[in-house]
Scaffold this motif. Sequence first.
Motif, PDB file in Angstrom:
ATOM      1  N   VAL A 183       7.798  -9.266   5.655  1.00  0.00           N
ATOM      2  CA  VAL A 183       6.660  -8.951   4.781  1.00  0.00           C
ATOM      3  C   VAL A 183       6.766  -7.535   4.202  1.00  0.00           C
ATOM      4  CG1 VAL A 183       4.151  -8.570   4.753  1.00  0.00           C
ATOM      5  CG2 VAL A 183       5.099 -10.608   5.870  1.00  0.00           C
ATOM      6  N   GLU A 184       7.124  -6.561   5.064  1.00  0.00           N
ATOM      7  CA  GLU A 184       7.192  -5.169   4.610  1.00  0.00           C
ATOM      8  C   GLU A 184       8.562  -4.840   4.032  1.00  0.00           C
ATOM      9  OE1 GLU A 184       4.462  -3.723   4.493  1.00  0.00           O
ATOM     10  OE2 GLU A 184       3.249  -4.773   5.992  1.00  0.00           O
ATOM     11  N   GLY A 185       9.537  -5.718   4.247  1.00  0.00           N
ATOM     12  CA  GLY A 185      10.895  -5.539   3.741  1.00  0.00           C
ATOM     13  C   GLY A 185      11.181  -6.477   2.582  1.00  0.00           C
ATOM     14  N   GLY A 228      22.854   7.164 -13.468  1.00  0.00           N
ATOM     15  CA  GLY A 228      21.745   8.017 -13.043  1.00  0.00           C
ATOM     16  C   GLY A 228      20.413   7.665 -13.685  1.00  0.00           C
ATOM     17  N   SER A 229      20.411   6.721 -14.624  1.00  0.00           N
ATOM     18  CA  SER A 229      19.146   6.386 -15.275  1.00  0.00           C
ATOM     19  C   SER A 229      18.252   5.608 -14.307  1.00  0.00           C
ATOM     20  CB  SER A 229      19.395   5.583 -16.555  1.00  0.00           C
ATOM     21  OG  SER A 229      20.005   4.349 -16.239  1.00  0.00           O
ATOM     22  N   PRO A 230      16.944   5.926 -14.317  1.00  0.00           N
ATOM     23  CA  PRO A 230      16.030   5.247 -13.390  1.00  0.00           C
ATOM     24  C   PRO A 230      15.793   3.809 -13.844  1.00  0.00           C
ATOM     25  CG  PRO A 230      14.799   6.646 -14.878  1.00  0.00           C
ATOM     26  CD  PRO A 230      16.255   6.842 -15.224  1.00  0.00           C
ATOM     27  N   MET A 231      15.368   2.972 -12.916  1.00  0.00           N
ATOM     28  CA  MET A 231      15.042   1.586 -13.239  1.00  0.00           C
ATOM     29  C   MET A 231      13.541   1.368 -13.135  1.00  0.00           C
ATOM     30  SD  MET A 231      18.258  -0.104 -11.274  1.00  0.00           S
ATOM     31  CE  MET A 231      17.608  -1.766 -11.315  1.00  0.00           C
ATOM     32  N   LEU A 232      13.038   0.514 -14.006  1.00  0.00           N
ATOM     33  CA  LEU A 232      11.596   0.314 -14.123  1.00  0.00           C
ATOM     34  C   LEU A 232      11.064  -0.731 -13.144  1.00  0.00           C
ATOM     35  CD1 LEU A 232      11.441   0.137 -18.024  1.00  0.00           C
ATOM     36  CD2 LEU A 232      10.746   2.058 -16.576  1.00  0.00           C
ATOM     37  N   PRO A 233       9.722  -0.684 -12.874  1.00  0.00           N
ATOM     38  CA  PRO A 233       9.073  -1.766 -12.146  1.00  0.00           C
ATOM     39  C   PRO A 233       9.183  -3.063 -12.961  1.00  0.00           C
ATOM     40  CG  PRO A 233       7.597   0.121 -12.471  1.00  0.00           C
ATOM     41  CD  PRO A 233       8.796   0.330 -13.346  1.00  0.00           C
ATOM     42  N   PRO A 234       8.765  -4.205 -12.413  1.00  0.00           N
ATOM     43  CA  PRO A 234       8.087  -4.372 -11.119  1.00  0.00           C
ATOM     44  C   PRO A 234       9.020  -4.808  -9.995  1.00  0.00           C
ATOM     45  CG  PRO A 234       7.864  -6.381 -12.385  1.00  0.00           C
ATOM     46  CD  PRO A 234       8.740  -5.456 -13.194  1.00  0.00           C
ATOM     47  N   MET A 235      10.324  -4.593 -10.134  1.00  0.00           N
ATOM     48  CA  MET A 235      11.207  -4.967  -9.018  1.00  0.00           C
ATOM     49  C   MET A 235      10.773  -4.173  -7.783  1.00  0.00           C
ATOM     50  SD  MET A 235      15.293  -5.343  -9.107  1.00  0.00           S
ATOM     51  CE  MET A 235      16.284  -4.904  -7.696  1.00  0.00           C
ATOM     52  N   PRO A 236      10.647  -4.831  -6.628  1.00  0.00           N
ATOM     53  CA  PRO A 236      10.060  -4.172  -5.439  1.00  0.00           C
ATOM     54  C   PRO A 236      11.043  -3.279  -4.667  1.00  0.00           C
ATOM     55  CG  PRO A 236      10.435  -6.511  -4.982  1.00  0.00           C
ATOM     56  CD  PRO A 236      10.867  -6.279  -6.414  1.00  0.00           C
ATOM     57  N   TYR A 237      11.615  -2.267  -5.354  1.00  0.00           N
ATOM     58  CA  TYR A 237      12.654  -1.413  -4.755  1.00  0.00           C
ATOM     59  C   TYR A 237      12.307  -0.843  -3.377  1.00  0.00           C
ATOM     60  CZ  TYR A 237      13.723  -1.405  -9.773  1.00  0.00           C
ATOM     61  OH  TYR A 237      13.950  -1.783 -11.068  1.00  0.00           O
ATOM     62  N   PRO A 238      11.099  -0.251  -3.195  1.00  0.00           N
ATOM     63  CA  PRO A 238      10.829   0.365  -1.880  1.00  0.00           C
ATOM     64  C   PRO A 238      10.825  -0.652  -0.741  1.00  0.00           C
ATOM     65  CG  PRO A 238       8.935   0.602  -3.365  1.00  0.00           C
ATOM     66  CD  PRO A 238      10.009  -0.063  -4.149  1.00  0.00           C
ATOM     67  N   TYR A 239      10.466  -1.883  -1.038  1.00  0.00           N
ATOM     68  CA  TYR A 239      10.499  -2.923  -0.006  1.00  0.00           C
ATOM     69  C   TYR A 239      11.940  -3.346   0.260  1.00  0.00           C
ATOM     70  CZ  TYR A 239       5.473  -3.208  -0.693  1.00  0.00           C
ATOM     71  OH  TYR A 239       4.132  -2.903  -0.752  1.00  0.00           O
ATOM     72  N   LEU A 240      12.703  -3.509  -0.825  1.00  0.00           N
ATOM     73  CA  LEU A 240      14.101  -3.930  -0.668  1.00  0.00           C
ATOM     74  C   LEU A 240      14.902  -2.856   0.067  1.00  0.00           C
ATOM     75  CD1 LEU A 240      14.576  -5.515  -4.206  1.00  0.00           C
ATOM     76  CD2 LEU A 240      14.154  -6.691  -2.027  1.00  0.00           C
ATOM     77  N   ALA A 241      14.449  -1.597  -0.045  1.00  0.00           N
ATOM     78  CA  ALA A 241      15.140  -0.494   0.635  1.00  0.00           C
ATOM     79  C   ALA A 241      15.038  -0.625   2.144  1.00  0.00           C
ATOM     80  CB  ALA A 241      14.550   0.841   0.188  1.00  0.00           C
ATOM     81  N   ARG A 242      14.127  -1.459   2.634  1.00  0.00           N
ATOM     82  CA  ARG A 242      13.972  -1.620   4.084  1.00  0.00           C
ATOM     83  C   ARG A 242      14.848  -2.740   4.629  1.00  0.00           C
ATOM     84  NH1 ARG A 242       8.101  -1.343   3.033  1.00  0.00           N
ATOM     85  NH2 ARG A 242       7.623   0.875   2.898  1.00  0.00           N
ATOM     86  N   MET A 243      15.667  -3.342   3.787  1.00  0.00           N
ATOM     87  CA  MET A 243      16.581  -4.385   4.285  1.00  0.00           C
ATOM     88  C   MET A 243      17.598  -3.788   5.240  1.00  0.00           C
ATOM     89  SD  MET A 243      17.813  -7.094   1.410  1.00  0.00           S
ATOM     90  CE  MET A 243      17.625  -5.959   0.064  1.00  0.00           C
TER      91      MET A 243
END
Length: 286
Positions: free
Chosen positions: A37-39, A249-264
């Motif tokens: 859920v959090e990942g 180096g260019s940033p990527m836009l939402p709504p992809m859930p990057y901070p959640y995927l970072a917990r994989m």
Amino acid sequence: MHHKLLIASLALSGFASLAAPSQTAAETLEERGAYLVEGPAGCGNCHSPIDDTGNPVLGQNLAGRFVIEMPEFTAYAPNITPAGAVGTWSDAELARAIREGLRPDGSLIGPPMPFSMYRGLSDTDLSAIVAYLRTLPPVENTVPLSDYKIPLPPAYGPPVDTVADIPRGVTVDYGAYLAGPVAHCLECHTPFGPTGPMLDTDLGRGGLIIEGPWGISIASNITSHADGLAEYSDGEIADMVTKAQRPDGSPMLPPMPYPYLARMTEDDLAALILYLRTIPPLPDVD
Ligand code: HEC
Ligand code: HEC
């Protein structure tokens, strides 16, 4: 054809990513559910209130919020802490709502909750998600009901009785399970047809246009084509998925859930990338 979504506000940066310990045999159902859920499942990307900067509001995890406004509907993700309606449902009822989109009263839960993907959640993972939701602190928060101007179908498909576990490991099969039923990458990254993502003909081809306060983002081609991920190294793909960073180096836009995927976990990320390499090549949608 581009299917246009208007998303008001989905978490951009989220809270800092937590170190992802590898899963052990001693893991409980609640721990597995918390990880999902959090990942990689990132339920909070829709269900958790966020502040003006796009960060989750502390103490309001999964308490519900406005998600999307489109010509066809305005959607709010309800409070799924025990203080929400789900607090009065049995575990089996909650499980059916998550996997099949059917509430106990027989009504259907509407889009954009990704049911074409969640129907493939394994029995164990579904029980784990339910077990974890039961442990959340109850947070009082009421969001308005969603307004669907289009009729919803009677169901998303026949009842799902049972789905076997895909053995965990750094394998293409487990990566496919993560990219589909768990993290619904393939829902955002496959163009929509009249009945949902065109998984049979256009898997992973990208092209979905998503509009929000950040402007417009277009879901990328994630097939193994040169227009997709062929030219990227595994490390570069990992950075895009978990850090929202392109090699230039260019940033990527939402709504992809990057901070959640970072917990994989590292193994899950490796399995996911292994699978992405096998998506049949398709050029960009023109
Ligand atoms: C892309 C956004 C999105 C994601 C991701 C998402 N949901 Fe939802 N969810 C919604 C929306 C929107 C609704 C309400 C739809 C409606 O009003 O019919 C909903 C409804 C629900 C409901 C019904 C609650 C009620 O009171 O009727 C449950 C339970 C639920 N979601 C659980 C989850 C869980 C668990 C996850 C993660 C595994 C998840 N959702 C991921 C958007 C999302
Ligand atoms: C809610 C929708 C959504 C979900 C879920 C999602 N993505 Fe994305 N993804 C996007 C969008 C939109 C972009 C483009 C962002 C931009 O251009 O700034 C993107 C970009 C990417 C890119 C960059 C590719 C490139 O060439 O620039 C990769 C790789 C990627 N996604 C992989 C994944 C994987 C793997 C998952 C599942 C673990 C996933 N995405 C889940 C919407 C989504």
